[in-house]
Design a protein around this motif. Structure first.
Motif, mmCIF file in Angstrom:
data_model
loop_
_atom_site.group_PDB
_atom_site.id
_atom_site.type_symbol
_atom_site.label_atom_id
_atom_site.label_comp_id
_atom_site.label_asym_id
_atom_site.label_seq_id
_atom_site.Cartn_x
_atom_site.Cartn_y
_atom_site.Cartn_z
ATOM 1 N N HIS A 446 0.834 -1.205 0.000
ATOM 2 C CA HIS A 446 0.000 0.000 0.000
ATOM 3 C C HIS A 446 0.866 1.253 0.000
ATOM 4 N N LEU A 447 1.979 1.230 0.731
ATOM 5 C CA LEU A 447 2.882 2.379 0.738
ATOM 6 C C LEU A 447 3.511 2.595 -0.631
ATOM 7 N N VAL A 448 3.927 1.499 -1.281
ATOM 8 C CA VAL A 448 4.507 1.594 -2.622
ATOM 9 C C VAL A 448 3.472 2.131 -3.608
ATOM 10 N N ALA A 449 2.233 1.649 -3.468
ATOM 11 C CA ALA A 449 1.172 2.121 -4.363
ATOM 12 C C ALA A 449 0.955 3.626 -4.215
ATOM 13 N N GLU A 450 1.017 4.142 -2.980
ATOM 14 C CA GLU A 450 0.833 5.572 -2.750
ATOM 15 C C GLU A 450 1.988 6.381 -3.332
ATOM 16 N N ARG A 451 3.201 5.875 -3.187
ATOM 17 C CA ARG A 451 4.383 6.638 -3.606
ATOM 18 C C ARG A 451 4.601 6.601 -5.110
ATOM 19 N N THR A 452 4.269 5.487 -5.730
ATOM 20 C CA THR A 452 4.534 5.333 -7.165
ATOM 21 C C THR A 452 3.305 5.604 -8.027
ATOM 22 N N GLY A 453 2.119 5.618 -7.389
ATOM 23 C CA GLY A 453 0.904 5.787 -8.177
ATOM 24 C C GLY A 453 0.598 4.595 -9.061
ATOM 25 N N ALA A 454 1.133 3.428 -8.699
ATOM 26 C CA ALA A 454 0.924 2.221 -9.504
ATOM 27 C C ALA A 454 -0.545 1.822 -9.477
ATOM 28 N N ALA A 455 -1.171 1.861 -10.624
ATOM 29 C CA ALA A 455 -2.599 1.531 -10.713
ATOM 30 C C ALA A 455 -2.806 0.045 -10.425
ATOM 31 N N GLY A 456 -3.690 -0.240 -9.512
ATOM 32 C CA GLY A 456 -4.067 -1.628 -9.245
ATOM 33 C C GLY A 456 -3.186 -2.367 -8.268
ATOM 34 N N LEU A 457 -2.054 -1.766 -7.794
ATOM 35 C CA LEU A 457 -1.162 -2.493 -6.891
ATOM 36 C C LEU A 457 -1.842 -2.762 -5.545
ATOM 37 N N ALA A 458 -2.512 -1.739 -5.003
ATOM 38 C CA ALA A 458 -3.177 -1.927 -3.718
ATOM 39 C C ALA A 458 -4.280 -2.982 -3.818
ATOM 40 N N THR A 459 -5.024 -2.952 -4.921
ATOM 41 C CA THR A 459 -6.081 -3.956 -5.119
ATOM 42 C C THR A 459 -5.490 -5.354 -5.233
ATOM 43 N N SER A 460 -4.393 -5.473 -5.972
ATOM 44 C CA SER A 460 -3.724 -6.772 -6.116
ATOM 45 C C SER A 460 -3.186 -7.252 -4.774
ATOM 46 N N ALA A 461 -2.632 -6.323 -3.987
ATOM 47 C CA ALA A 461 -2.089 -6.697 -2.678
ATOM 48 C C ALA A 461 -3.201 -7.185 -1.759
ATOM 49 N N ASP A 462 -4.336 -6.481 -1.746
ATOM 50 C CA ASP A 462 -5.460 -6.908 -0.919
ATOM 51 C C ASP A 462 -5.935 -8.302 -1.308
ATOM 52 N N SER A 463 -6.066 -8.519 -2.619
ATOM 53 C CA SER A 463 -6.520 -9.825 -3.106
ATOM 54 C C SER A 463 -5.526 -10.927 -2.751
#
Length: 516
Positions: A446-463
Motif C-alpha cells: 500500500h505504501l509503494v502504491a501511494e508513492r509510485t501511483g501504480a494503478a491496481g497495486l493496492a487492489t492486487s495486494a489486498d486480493s
C-alpha cells in the motif's frame, strides 16, 4: 494439639501485585499484534521481521520458563519475581526507544526473559499466601486478570497508536510494572524450596538454541526455499539440538523437563490438543491485524475493537465449558470444540476482499467458541491424567509445549501466508526495488502504491493477502479436523485422576479461568 496457622492479613493486597504482573503479560502479546502493521509502515519491517518481533518473545519465554521457576524455588520467588518484572521493564523501555526492527526484536527477547520469570513464579507464590479453602478463588482472580488482558490489549493498543507513536505500546508497561514491583516488595512474603532440582544450564541452552534454529528455518524458508543451505542447516541444527535435549533429560536423575510424562496417554493427547489450539490462535492473531487495517482500512483502535468477537467467544466458551463437560464428558466436548474450530476456519477461508467486516465477525465469534470448548477441558484433562506428585512438573511441561506451539504457529502460518501473498501479488511494471518492497507485506504494498501511483497495486495486494489468509485458514481447518479425529479416538470418555486430585494451575488466562 494442632497448630493453627493464621492467614496473612495482607494476602488479598498481595494478590494485587500478582494481578498487575499477570495483566501486563496478558495483554502484551495482543497489544503488539495490533501494533505490527503500524510498525511495519514506520520501520519498513517485512513479514519475516514482523514474525521475529512476535516470536523473539515467545521462543525465549518457552525456553526459560522451567529454569526460571527453579531459580525462584532455590533463591526466593519474590526476589526472582521482582527481577523478572525489572527485566520486562528494561525490555519495554528498550523497545519504545528502538531505532529499527533489529532493536525491537532484541527488546522483545529481553521481555521474554522477564516474562519467563514472572508467570510461573506468580503462580507459585499463591500456596504461600492462601490456604486450600481460598486458593481457588485467588487463582480465579489471577486467571480473570490474564483473561481481561486479551480483549483489553487490542483496544488499548489501538487507542495508543491513534494518539501517540508506535513505541507507546511498550511504554504502557512502565506504570503496570511499577505497581507490580512496589506491591511485591511491600506485600509479598519471601518463599523458596531449596530441595527443588538444580537449573540445568546445558538443557536450557539446548532448548533455546533448538527452538531458535527451528523458528529461523521456518521464517526464512518462504524467501530462500526449503532446499537453501542456510535453511537446511537451521533445520538440521534444530533436530540435533532438540534430540540432544531429549536424550539429556531422559538420563537425568531429576530432569528439568520431565519427558516421561508424555508416556501418559491422557496427558499426551490432551497436551497435544491444547498445543494445537494455541498454534492456531497465535497464527490468527498474527495475520488478522494487517487484514483489518490494510485490507479493510480500519485504524488501529478500530482493529482492536474488531478483534473482540473472537475474544468474547473464547471467554464465553471458557466460562461455560465446565458444566458442559460435567454433562457430556471431556472427550465429547473437546472433539466438538475442535469440529467447531474447523468449521470456523473453513468458513473464514471463504473470505473475499469485498466480504466486509460482518462476515469476518461471524467466523471470528465461532472461532472463539471453538477455541474455548476445545482447550479448557484439554488442559483440565491433561492435569487430571497426572499422578499427584508429578503435578508441578506436568504443569510446567504443558506450559512449555503451549508456548512452543505459539512460536511455531506464528512462524509456520506466517511464512505460509508470506509465500502465498508474494506468489499472487501482481507487480508488473514496477521497478525491481519497488516490487521487492511490495512483496514484503500488504502494508508495504500500500505504501509503494501511494508513492509510485501504480494503478491496481493496492487492489492486487489486498486480493493476494486475503487469498493467503484463506489458505492459512484452510490449513488450520484441516489440522483441527485431524485433531478432532484423534481426540475422539484416543481420549478417555471420563476425567480420572489416578493419584488424587490436585489444583496446580497449568496457566493463567481465559482457559484456566473456566476451571475456577
Amino acid at each position: 494439639m494442632a497448630t493453627v496457622i493464621t492467614p496473612d492479613p495482607r494476602r488479598w493486597w498481595a494478590l494485587t501485585a500478582l494481578v498487575a504482573s499477570m495483566l501486563t503479560l496478558g495483554f502484551d502479546m495482543t497489544i503488539l499484534n495490533v501494533a505490527l502493521p503500524t510498525m511495519a509502515e514506520e520501520l519498513g519491517a517485512s513479514t519475516g521481521e514482523q514474525q521475529w518481533t512476535a516470536d523473539a518473545y515467545v521462543v525465549v519465554f518457552a525456553a526459560l520458563m522451567l529454569p526460571a521457576g527453579l531459580l525462584g524455588d532455590r533463591f526466593g520467588r519474590r526476589l526472582m519475581l521482582v527481577t523478572g518484572l525489572g527485566i520486562f521493564l528494561a525490555g519495554s523501555v528498550m523497545g519504545a526507544l528502538a531505532p529499527d526492527v533489529t532493536w525491537v526484536v532484541a527488546a522483545r527477547a529481553v521481555m521474554g526473559v522477564g516474562g519467563a520469570l514472572v508467570m510461573p513464579l506468580a503462580l507459585a507464590v499463591l500456596p504461600a499466601l492462601f490456604g486450600p479453602d481460598e486458593r481457588s478463588k485467588a487463582i480465579g482472580v489471577m486467571s480473570a486478570a490474564s483473561a481481561l488482558g486479551m480483549p483489553l490489549g487490542p483496544v488499548l493498543g489501538g487507542w495508543l497508536l491513534d494518539h501517540f507513536w508506535w513505541g507507546s505500546v511498550f511504554l504502557i508497561n512502565v506504570p503496570m510494572v511499577g505497581i507490580g514491583v512496589a506491591a511485591c516488595l511491600f506485600l509479598l512474603p519471601e518463599t523458596r524450596d531449596p530441595s527443588s532440582p538444580k537449573v540445568d544450564i546445558i538443557a536450557t541452552a539446548l532448548t533455546a538454541a533448538g527452538l531458535g534454529a527451528l523458528v529461523c528455518a521456518i521464517i526464512e524458508a518462504p524467501t530462500r526455499g526449503w532446499a537453501d543451505p542456510l535453511v537446511a542447516g537451521f533445520l538440521t541444527g534444530a533436530a540435533v539440538l532438540l534430540a540432544g535435549l531429549v536424550l539429556r533429560e531422559r538420563r537425568a536423575a531429576r530432569p528439568m523437563l520431565d519427558m516421561e510424562l508424555l508416556g501418559h496417554r491422557g496427558f499426551l493427547v490432551n497436551a497435544l490438543t491444547a498445543t494445537l489450539v494455541t498454534f492456531v490462535l497465535a497464527g490468527l492473531l498474527f495475520l488478522l491485524p494487517p487484514y483489518l487495517q490494510a485490507v479493510l482500512g480500519h485504524d488501529a483502535l478500530g482493529t482492536g475493537l474488531r478483534l473482540l468477537p473472537m475474544m468474547g467467544g473464547l471467554m464465553v466458551a471458557a466460562r461455560g465449558a465446565q458444566p458442559v463437560v460435567a454433562r457430556f464428558g471431556p472427550r465429547a466436548v473437546i472433539t466438538c470444540g475442535l469440529v467447531v474450530l474447523a468449521f470456523a476456519a473453513l468458513l473464514g477461508s471463504r473470505t473475499a476482499p469485498d466480504s466486509g467486516y460482518g462476515f469476518t465477525a461471524l467466523w471470528l465469534t465461532v472461532t472463539g467458541l471453538g477455541f474455548g470448548f476445545a482447550v479448557v477441558p484439554a488442559i483440565d484433562g491433561a492435569l487430571a491424567a497426572l499422578p499427584a506428585d508429578r503435578a508441578g512438573s506436568g504443569s510446567g511441561l504443558l506450559m512449555t509445549l503451549r508456548q512452543v506451539g505459539s512460536a511455531i504457529g506464528i512462524a509456520l502460518l506466517g511464512s505460509l501466508l508470506a509465500g502465498v501473498y508474494r506468489d499472487r501479488l501482481d507487480v508488473t511494471g514496477l521497478p525491481a526495488r519497488a516490487a521487492d518492497t511490495a512483496g514484503e507485506s500488504v502494508v508495504a504494498a500500500h505504501l509503494v502504491a501511494e508513492r509510485t501511483g501504480a494503478a491496481g497495486l493496492a487492489t492486487s495486494a489486498d486480493s493476494a493477502y486475503v487469498h493467503g489468509m484463506g489458505v492459512v485458514l484452510l490449513v488450520c481447518g484441516v489440522a483441527a479436523l485431524v485433531a478432532a479425529l484423534l481426540a475422539g479416538a484416543f481420549l478417555p470418555g471420563t476425567r480420572t485422576a489416578p493419584d488424587g486430585e490436585h489444583d496446580t494451575p497449568a496457566m493463567a488466562g481465559p482457559e484456566a479461568d473456566a476451571r475456577q
